[in-house]
Each structure stands twice: as structure tokens, then as C-alpha cells.
Write an enzyme that holds these catalytic residues in place. Structure first.
Site, PDB file in Angstrom:
ATOM      1  N   ASP A 254      -2.320   8.819 -12.387  1.00 22.93           N
ATOM      2  CA  ASP A 254      -2.171   7.364 -12.297  1.00 22.93           C
ATOM      3  C   ASP A 254      -3.534   6.747 -12.588  1.00 22.93           C
ATOM      4  OD1 ASP A 254      -0.663   4.885 -11.473  1.00 22.93           O
ATOM      5  OD2 ASP A 254      -2.311   4.824 -10.024  1.00 22.93           O
TER       6      ASP A 254
ATOM      7  N   GLU B 196       1.488   7.558 -17.539  1.00 24.81           N
ATOM      8  CA  GLU B 196       2.337   6.407 -17.821  1.00 24.81           C
ATOM      9  C   GLU B 196       2.050   5.866 -19.215  1.00 24.81           C
ATOM     10  OE1 GLU B 196       3.593   3.693 -14.184  1.00 24.81           O
ATOM     11  OE2 GLU B 196       1.445   4.080 -14.148  1.00 24.81           O
TER      12      GLU B 196
ATOM     13  N   CYS C 283       9.093   5.487  -3.044  1.00 25.67           N
ATOM     14  CA  CYS C 283       8.602   6.447  -2.050  1.00 25.67           C
ATOM     15  C   CYS C 283       8.791   7.865  -2.598  1.00 25.67           C
ATOM     16  CB  CYS C 283       9.343   6.298  -0.726  1.00 25.67           C
ATOM     17  SG  CYS C 283       8.865   7.532   0.527  1.00 25.67           S
TER      18      CYS C 283
ATOM     19  N   CYS D  36      11.265   9.969   0.203  1.00 23.84           N
ATOM     20  CA  CYS D  36      12.709   9.750   0.353  1.00 23.84           C
ATOM     21  C   CYS D  36      13.346   9.066  -0.855  1.00 23.84           C
ATOM     22  CB  CYS D  36      12.979   8.927   1.615  1.00 23.84           C
ATOM     23  SG  CYS D  36      12.371   7.215   1.523  1.00 23.84           S
TER      24      CYS D  36
ATOM     25  N   CYS E   5       6.522   3.622   4.310  1.00 23.35           N
ATOM     26  CA  CYS E   5       7.940   3.555   3.950  1.00 23.35           C
ATOM     27  C   CYS E   5       8.795   3.538   5.216  1.00 23.35           C
ATOM     28  CB  CYS E   5       8.303   4.744   3.065  1.00 23.35           C
ATOM     29  SG  CYS E   5      10.045   4.781   2.562  1.00 23.35           S
TER      30      CYS E   5
ATOM     31  N   ASP F  23      -2.001   4.845  -5.116  1.00 26.81           N
ATOM     32  CA  ASP F  23      -2.239   5.569  -6.366  1.00 26.81           C
ATOM     33  C   ASP F  23      -1.772   7.022  -6.281  1.00 26.81           C
ATOM     34  OD1 ASP F  23      -3.353   3.251  -7.336  1.00 26.81           O
ATOM     35  OD2 ASP F  23      -5.398   3.811  -6.802  1.00 26.81           O
TER      36      ASP F  23
END
Length: 370
Positions: free
Chosen positions: A181, A265, A318, A321, A337, A346
Site C-alpha cells: 500500500d 493498487e 476489515c 471479518c 472494526c 495502511d
């Protein structure tokens, strides 16, 4: 695969004079036909490379432009090819409209094989109408280059850039994968938990740059002292650019030696720098430069780069989960979360990038492999 290798060169004063004329002629040809193609474009007409090439031949026969024949014809022809490439990139919406070349900017003269001779045995480079050019070779050139570009940077330093066709050199497989990231506060955060600090070279050299620019402001514009001081300012900028490139290449080498698959990304950097609050920090980080360096190293050494779709909500999802948060402002660096997991923004994004890089999860993500 083709690579571009650059080396410092040291032309003699006579060669500098010839290069100055060559740079000027190549710049004139580029700007003149850019103006002509712009005028034709405004009239609703198209002017292609063949037409500009024929027009250049006619122009060189004009007695008023006989000075174009004093330099090698190869860089002039290459200037037209570069102009054609600039228009192709514009029409394909990869770049903006071509701009005029400036006299005080970076100067280039590109030679194809008909314009230079390279002796591999003793590493000698001879260029048309220039003779042997003294080059500081930092590595052996295994094959004859396809093109040679002589560059004079605004700092006054000269370089030669060679395009060579080299064989890929695969590195040993490690069986490891990583998600990265990129950001402005930290240059990169890995899914392994490692953090790469943003060197912030612009801020590091800000005082030095400020002093040199203040000295420039006190000089009389157009004077010899003004020109020398302008080169000193350019050298600071060059130092910043070289430092940023060095960081990108070291990061890329670290990634390809440690990991087989590198997930990043597909960032819309051009759109991101339109945010005036982040533009300077993002530009200083050199994120695009880092990604390009990783892709180049991966292609050379047999590793894989996986690009995750820019719309994938890597920061809001998250990694424990799979719950998706409604919003995640940039000032939120840590969040909790509903499942109780506490995330570093990050690190969580890097983990999600790695996960979706391996398998498309169906949450709006898409993968492109390079």
C-alpha cells in the site's frame, strides 16, 4: 527485452559546440512542425509523420534554412518521430497536448544505428559529425545498442542513454507474495507489517534550494552569472530527482529478490495530485516511479506484478471479518472494526491488496497481471 542504460559523458569544447547546434536544430524542427500540425489541427486537417518528413526535406533545400544541413540529419528525423509519438499519446488520452521544447530545458539528440558506431571490444562510441565521445562506462555493454541519445541536462551535465536488448535474468523463486500500500505519509506499507518511510527529498533539500534560488533572484537576468547560478539551482533539482530514483530502484530490487508475486493498487495518480492538499507530498513520494521500477525489475527477473483495481475498498475493508466501513477519511490512521480487530489503516490495506491479488473476491475488484 529492451532497457535504457545511461552513462555520464564528457564532450570536448569543440564537441559541445557541435552538440549545441544539433540540440538547437532538433528543437527547431520539433517546435516548427508542432506549430504547423497545431495550425492544421485547428483547421480540421490532419498532418502525419510522412507529411512532416517531406516538409523537412523541402525546408532543408531552402537557402534560408541551409544551417539545418550543418548537423547530422538523424536527430532531426528522430525529432519528427518523437513529435508523432507525442500526438499518438495525446489522441490515445495518455498525455496532454504536446508542448514546445524550451531552450533552457533538457536538450536531447537521438541517433539511430545509421548515426553512430559502437565498438564493443574497447567500448568506443563514435557519433556522426561528432567523433569519438568520452564516456564513463560503469558497466560492460554486451550488445550493440539500437539507439544512442546524447542529453544535456539543465545542470550543464552531459549523458548518453543507450537502448540495449538484454536477456531476462530470472532470480530464484522464494514462494512468497506481498501486498504493498503506497502513500504520502509512509512511502510503502507491506502486508508483512514492514514500513518504508517517505524520504521527503524535497523537504530535505528545501533550505539548500531556497538559498540557491535567492542567489538567482539577485542576479541580472541574461547575464553570465545568472546562467551559472541557474545551473546551480538545476543541480539541486537534479540531486533530488536522482535521490528519488535511487530509492525507487532499491525498493524494487528488495521486492523482486524477496517475493515472487507483488500486489499493488492501480492508482489514479493523475487524479490524486489534483487534490491540492496532497499534491506536493504525493509528487515528492514518487509513487508512480516506484511502481514502474518494480514492474521493470519484475519483468527482468521473472517475477509477477499483480495490479488490483483502484476502486477496490482496501482501506475500508476489515481484513479479519470482511466487514466494509461506510467511510474512511484520510485523517483516520487507526480504526477498530465491529469484530474487535484493531487496524493500522495502511497495514490493513496492504493485507487486503495481497488477498485480492491472489483471488478475485467478488467485492468489485479486478486484477491485471504485468
Amino acid at each position: 527485452m529492451k532497457q535504457r542504460w545511461s552513462f555520464r559523458c564528457y564532450p570536448t569544447p569543440e564537441q559541445e559546440a557541435i552538440l549545441a547546434r544539433t540540440f538547437g536544430c532538433a528543437r527547431f524542427v520539433y517546435n516548427r512542425f508542432l506549430a504547423e500540425r497545431t495550425a492544421a489541427y485547428q483547421r480540421g486537417e490532419r498532418m502525419n509523420y510522412s507529411q512532416t518528413s517531406a516538409a523537412l526535406t523541402a525546408l532543408k533545400r531552402d537557402p534560408d534554412f541551409a544551417w539545418l544541413n550543418e548537423v547530422s540529419s538523424v536527430p532531426l528525423q528522430q525529432a519528427l518521430r518523437h513529435l508523432q509519438t507525442a500526438y499518438r499519446n495525446f489522441f490515445d488520452k495518455r498525455t496532454g497536448y504536446p508542448s514546445f521544447k524550451r531552450k533552457d530545458g533538457k536538450q536531447t539528440a537521438e541517433y539511430t544505428r545509421s548515426g553512430f558506431t559502437f565498438e564493443r571490444g574497447n567500448q568506443r562510441l563514435l557519433i556522426a559529425k561528432l567523433g569519438r565521445l568520452k564516456v564513463k562506462w560503469s558497466r560492460h555493454i554486451p550488445v550493440e545498442p539500437t539507439t544512442v541519445t546524447v542529453i544535456r541536462k539543465p545542470s550543464g551535465r552531459y549523458f548518453v542513454s543507450l537502448v540495449v536488448d538484454v536477456q531476462p535474468a530470472p532470480l530464484p523463486k522464494t514462494g512468497e507474495a506481498v501486498g504493498i500500500d503506497f502513500g504520502a505519509s509512509r512511502l510503502a506499507t507491506l502486508s508483512t507489517g514492514e514500513k518504508v518511510a517517505n524520504p521527503k527529498y524535497t523537504y530535505r533539500y528545501a533550505q539548500q534550494l531556497k538559498r540557491q534560488q535567492q542567489k538567482l533572484a539577485r542576479k541580472q537576468k541574461g547575464s553570465n552569472r545568472y546562467k551559472r547560478q541557474k545551473q546551480r539551482v538545476a543541480r539541486v533539482h537534479e540531486k533530488i530527482a536522482n535521490s528519488r530514483m535511487d530509492t525507487a530502484k532499491k525498493l524494487a530490487w528488495s521486492m523482486v529478490t524477496r517475493f515472487d508475486t507483488i500486489c499493488v493498487e492501480d492508482l489514479n495518480l493523475r487524479g490524486m495530485i489534483k487534490n491540492h492538499s496532497l499534491a506536493r507530498s504525493l509528487s515528492d513520494a514518487g509513487i508512480g516511479q516506484c511502481i514502474r521500477a518494480i514492474e521493470a525489475k519484475a519483468a527482468m527477473h521473472g517475477k509477477e506484478v499483480v495490479k488490483v483495481d483502484r476502486w477496490f475498498p482496501s482501506s475500508k475493508l476489515c481484513s479479519e471479518c470482511g466487514a466494509l466501513q461506510e467511510s474512511m477519511p484520510l485523517n483516520v490512521r487507526h480504526w477498530t472494526c465491529g469484530c474487535g480487530a484493531i487496524h493500522d489503516r495502511d497495514e490493513n490495506a496492504a493485507t487486503n491488496i495481497l488477498a485480492v491479488g491472489h483471488t478475485v473476491t467478488g467485492r468489485g475488484a479486478s486484477v491485471s497481471r504485468h
